[in-house]
Design an enzyme around this catalytic site. Sequence first.
Site, PDB file in Angstrom:
ATOM      1  N   GLY A   1     -23.562 -31.074 -45.123  1.00 21.83           N
ATOM      2  CA  GLY A   1     -22.449 -32.010 -45.013  1.00 21.83           C
ATOM      3  C   GLY A   1     -22.284 -32.797 -46.302  1.00 21.83           C
ATOM      4  N   GLY A   2     -22.888 -33.972 -46.349  1.00 19.65           N
ATOM      5  CA  GLY A   2     -22.679 -34.909 -47.462  1.00 19.65           C
ATOM      6  C   GLY A   2     -22.862 -34.288 -48.835  1.00 19.65           C
TER       7      GLY A   2
ATOM      8  CD  GLU B   1     -20.363 -35.293 -37.814  1.00 21.48           C
ATOM      9  OE1 GLU B   1     -19.343 -34.713 -38.247  1.00 21.48           O
ATOM     10  OE2 GLU B   1     -21.326 -35.596 -38.539  1.00 21.48           O
TER      11      GLU B   1
ATOM     12  CG  HIS C   1     -20.806 -30.573 -36.413  1.00 20.50           C
ATOM     13  ND1 HIS C   1     -21.022 -31.924 -36.313  1.00 20.50           N
ATOM     14  CD2 HIS C   1     -21.348 -30.186 -37.595  1.00 20.50           C
ATOM     15  CE1 HIS C   1     -21.667 -32.340 -37.400  1.00 20.50           C
ATOM     16  NE2 HIS C   1     -21.872 -31.302 -38.192  1.00 20.50           N
TER      17      HIS C   1
ATOM     18  N   GLY D   1     -26.279 -36.643 -41.498  1.00 20.48           N
ATOM     19  CA  GLY D   1     -25.612 -37.768 -42.165  1.00 20.48           C
ATOM     20  C   GLY D   1     -26.453 -39.027 -42.220  1.00 20.48           C
TER      21      GLY D   1
ATOM     22  CG  ASN E   1     -19.085 -29.657 -41.640  1.00 22.45           C
ATOM     23  OD1 ASN E   1     -17.853 -29.600 -41.647  1.00 22.45           O
ATOM     24  ND2 ASN E   1     -19.754 -30.346 -40.737  1.00 22.45           N
ATOM     25  CD1 TRP E   2     -16.880 -29.819 -48.121  1.00 18.88           C
ATOM     26  CD2 TRP E   2     -14.721 -29.275 -48.362  1.00 18.88           C
ATOM     27  NE1 TRP E   2     -16.758 -29.106 -49.277  1.00 18.88           N
ATOM     28  CE2 TRP E   2     -15.451 -28.763 -49.452  1.00 18.88           C
ATOM     29  CE3 TRP E   2     -13.344 -29.046 -48.298  1.00 18.88           C
ATOM     30  CZ2 TRP E   2     -14.829 -28.036 -50.490  1.00 18.88           C
ATOM     31  CZ3 TRP E   2     -12.727 -28.331 -49.316  1.00 18.88           C
ATOM     32  CH2 TRP E   2     -13.472 -27.844 -50.394  1.00 18.88           C
ATOM     33  CE  LYS E   3     -20.691 -34.063 -41.854  1.00 14.07           C
ATOM     34  NZ  LYS E   3     -21.662 -34.729 -41.045  1.00 14.07           N
TER      35      LYS E   3
ATOM     36  CD  GLU F   1     -25.631 -29.052 -38.421  1.00 13.50           C
ATOM     37  OE1 GLU F   1     -25.662 -28.927 -39.636  1.00 13.50           O
ATOM     38  OE2 GLU F   1     -24.744 -29.673 -37.823  1.00 13.50           O
TER      39      GLU F   1
ATOM     40  CB  SER G   1     -30.237 -35.374 -44.537  1.00 13.05           C
ATOM     41  OG  SER G   1     -29.531 -36.305 -43.733  1.00 13.05           O
TER      42      SER G   1
HETATM   43  C1  PEP Z   1     -23.346 -31.446 -41.060  1.00 14.03           C
HETATM   44  O1  PEP Z   1     -22.266 -31.978 -41.200  1.00 14.03           O
HETATM   45  O2  PEP Z   1     -23.455 -30.444 -40.365  1.00 14.03           O
HETATM   46  C2  PEP Z   1     -24.509 -32.009 -41.755  1.00 14.03           C
HETATM   47  C3  PEP Z   1     -25.665 -31.409 -41.618  1.00 14.03           C
HETATM   48  O3  PEP Z   1     -24.298 -33.155 -42.486  1.00 14.03           O
HETATM   49  P1  PEP Z   1     -25.326 -33.814 -43.552  1.00 14.03           P
HETATM   50  O4  PEP Z   1     -25.761 -32.710 -44.487  1.00 14.03           O
HETATM   51  O5  PEP Z   1     -24.516 -34.864 -44.243  1.00 14.03           O
HETATM   52  O6  PEP Z   1     -26.479 -34.362 -42.788  1.00 14.03           O
END
Ligand code: PEP
Length: 248
Positions: free
Chosen positions: A232-233, A98, A96, A174, A11-13, A168, A211
């Site tokens: 994500g990251g 966010e 999600h 994040g 997930n590049w956001k 999640e 994470s």
């Molecule tokens: C996400 O964006 O769904 C996510 C889990 O981000 P991260 O891995 O950065 O926590």
Amino acid sequence: MPERTPYLAANWKMHKTVAEATDFVDALLPRIAATQHDVVICPPFTALAAVVERRYGTAVKVAAQNMHEQEAGAFTGEVSASMLAELDVEAVVLGHSERRQYFNETDEALALKVPAALAAGLEPILCVGESEEARDADQTKGVLERQLQADLEHVASAALPDLVIAYEPIWAIGTGRTATPGQAQDACAFIRDVLRERDSGDAVRILYGGSVKPANAAELLAQPDIDGALVGGAALDPDDFAAIVEAA
Ligand code: PEP
């Protein structure tokens, strides 16, 4: 019990221009050429077509990060499921945290978005998860059950295996704070139990997200009810994402 193919989604956001997205795909593809897993990239809308084009002939699938529940209409700034399907996008992230938190995505909207995605042939990656306050108050299971029941209200039980669920926990997204493998396993097993009540628990892929990094992926992905990861990251770097795919 049905075989569940591991599912790794990046997930590049709101990251990566078209040029950066195609560079990523070019770097990733040779690293994952031999994988039998489902590898999914979720770029921002602007890079969807370029990533779709770049991955033709490979096993990589492409997912959008959101869509509107209606087919068309006066919804400035939105896109519909059929617009994504027309681009040869195969999946869509829905719910999600966010989007729930910053863009007021409600369970009522999700109850319409999930069937709209399925009707257009898109695989919904439905995200559910509790806040830190809910976990501290021992309300994790109640939150997960409520979200699943509300968001899947209009989905026939027979269609549930066409979905992917991502657990999640909001406090782990994040933040660098990963759920322990035990916490993640417990929540994913609970989600599977809720889906079993609709006769579909064993067929649905359930991901952990929060994470995930190369250093912790193997232990999380070894849990019996964790079928993959939404990353994500660490998915912004092709080497890190490839390492997570390899860990699965
Ligand atoms: C996400 O964006 O769904 C996510 C889990 O981000 P991260 O891995 O950065 O926590």
